[in-house]
Write a protein that holds these residues in place. Sequence first.
Motif, mmCIF file in Angstrom:
data_model
loop_
_atom_site.group_PDB
_atom_site.id
_atom_site.type_symbol
_atom_site.label_atom_id
_atom_site.label_comp_id
_atom_site.label_asym_id
_atom_site.label_seq_id
_atom_site.Cartn_x
_atom_site.Cartn_y
_atom_site.Cartn_z
ATOM 1 N N VAL A 194 -0.409 4.230 0.726
ATOM 2 C CA VAL A 194 -1.125 5.215 1.536
ATOM 3 C C VAL A 194 -0.225 5.728 2.651
ATOM 4 O O VAL A 194 0.428 4.948 3.357
ATOM 5 N N GLN A 195 -0.201 7.048 2.823
ATOM 6 C CA GLN A 195 0.521 7.683 3.926
ATOM 7 C C GLN A 195 -0.515 8.296 4.871
ATOM 8 O O GLN A 195 -1.274 9.174 4.492
ATOM 9 N N ASP A 196 -0.541 7.797 6.088
ATOM 10 C CA ASP A 196 -1.460 8.279 7.106
ATOM 11 C C ASP A 196 -0.764 8.060 8.442
ATOM 12 O O ASP A 196 -0.233 6.968 8.703
ATOM 13 N N PRO A 250 -5.410 8.956 -5.314
ATOM 14 C CA PRO A 250 -6.014 8.159 -4.240
ATOM 15 C C PRO A 250 -7.049 7.139 -4.696
ATOM 16 O O PRO A 250 -7.336 6.196 -3.958
ATOM 17 N N TRP A 307 -5.593 3.684 -4.696
ATOM 18 C CA TRP A 307 -5.118 3.118 -3.443
ATOM 19 C C TRP A 307 -6.073 2.042 -2.938
ATOM 20 O O TRP A 307 -7.291 2.104 -3.177
ATOM 21 N N TYR A 332 -8.440 10.849 4.567
ATOM 22 C CA TYR A 332 -8.353 11.232 3.157
ATOM 23 C C TYR A 332 -9.611 10.798 2.413
ATOM 24 O O TYR A 332 -10.079 11.480 1.498
ATOM 25 N N THR A 340 0.827 -1.206 0.000
ATOM 26 C CA THR A 340 0.000 0.000 0.000
ATOM 27 C C THR A 340 0.866 1.262 0.000
ATOM 28 O O THR A 340 1.828 1.367 0.774
ATOM 29 N N ALA A 356 -4.820 -1.021 5.164
ATOM 30 C CA ALA A 356 -3.524 -0.367 5.263
ATOM 31 C C ALA A 356 -2.442 -1.243 5.874
ATOM 32 O O ALA A 356 -1.283 -1.163 5.475
#
Length: 535
Positions: free
Chosen positions: A158-160, A338, A341, A314, A156, A345
């Motif tokens: 995704v940056q969170d 996005p 994605w 997001y 993944t 996560a």
Amino acid sequence: MPAGSDPAMQADFVIVGGGSAGCVLANRLSEGGRYSVVLIEAGPGRRPLMARVPLGVGRLWNDPRYGWDFRSAPEPGLDGRRLTLPRGRLLGGSGAVNAMNFVRGAAADFDAWHALGLQGWSAQDMAEAFRAVERVEPALADEARGSAGPMGVTETPVQDALIDDWIAALEAQGHPRLCDYNAALGPGVGRAQFNIARGRRSDPRAAYLDPVLDRRNLTVLSDHLVDSLSISEGRARHVVARHKGGVRRITARCEVILAAGAFGSPHLLQVSGIGPGAVLQAAGIPPIVPMEAVGRNLWEHPRVALDYRRPASYMHRLLRWDRLALRFAQALLLRSGPATWPLAAAHLFLRSAPDRRAPDFQVLLRLFDPSLQPWLMHAPAEDRWGMVVCLVQPESRGHVRALSPDIRRAPEILTGVLSQGSDMARMVAACQGLRRAMRGPGLAGWTKDELTPGPGVQTPEQWEQFVRASGDTIFHPGGTCAMGAVVDQDLSVHGVRGLRVVDASVMPLPVSGNIHAAVLAVAERGSALIRAAAG
């Protein structure tokens, strides 16, 4: 290659079911042009636009145009509730509409199959099959992983902040950080992997079928519902399929191969007279090959969700209609943004007891509220993050039973999830342990507002009541045509020549995670066995 107008046709191999396993079989058996192959799918041949973009899963999974309308019988472990059991009904099958999680399972899972006496299905054998499936991104490249297979696999992007905080907090509590859980799945936590490649869902159709549709020895029949198998003198001869109000007979010179899934394959066997005597008699089906194990041993992964309030994710912001349209266009035209994605996560794999042969729980980190809907003027009032707690080594079992000779009448499906007291006890203990873990250092800012189950659930009795009222499955059925019970280790059906089953139904024991990767690997192994037998 399109089918002609002749209602009768023949091929060396006739594959029933154009889902994940069927796409693999169609590709591998038609390689080299030596054998002719017909692939039959009940659903439509068109590929929905939403199936190309990873975010489209939210619109596909319960779309009646692309799914079977299965519901369970009243589930005794879940207060008698009936569960929705979605299965893909289109080329690519459930692999074309699922959440794309790519989890091989633990080596111990397949060594347990081997320990049942099933030669050729050990962890070492399956590792070779997984490598044949995979085309991992460079960051995951390792001698244990495949780099030249059809199925793209990526971590993944995704940056969170929640992802890093969750992994770090669990690592601080003693859970090992897994850089690549598919290289050697064991207890630990790591970022999730998905069958996504260059911003597109890498589903079975896109990976295995579309690139070979121009082969002259491959015919794909969509919108054809197989009504029954014809068996005479102990051999599967042909299948009968319904298409646009008519009937077509497709003859197999070598073999008929069922790849209709954990619900469809046992149902078709039973409707064709292969199954438990009492079930066939009750359904009014003349028995041809009595076999008590057909449709039994159904295993599933039960799940429960724990949820917490969070600031807008997001996804919460993305779902404003104008932003959503822009990001879908970006995904379709530029393969970025996005909308490309995945939905999960990170994964935590854990054992409920030290003597467990493999992780028996998988916990999926979810960054946003899955019930969020697109909006324009008024944003949803709140967002939430959560954990999906899945028991991936259950003891509970269910069944699939035909209710009529007519394949169009859905079978009785009882998943049986959490019907064994030991499974319920493990699920309750896991949920309690995760709640305690979430209150540890590093996560306090994320978990101060617990929405589900909420502060009113404290005692083991209250937890069990919560699990029974809210528990579900995570749509990983298998085991209903199990190796050793219904099929041999070469996947041939006992007592019937020229008939095999190659799909999740042949898995005798559960896999410790999402099963889609294992289904593809089983189909790779099955293809090799079939080609070897054909000479």
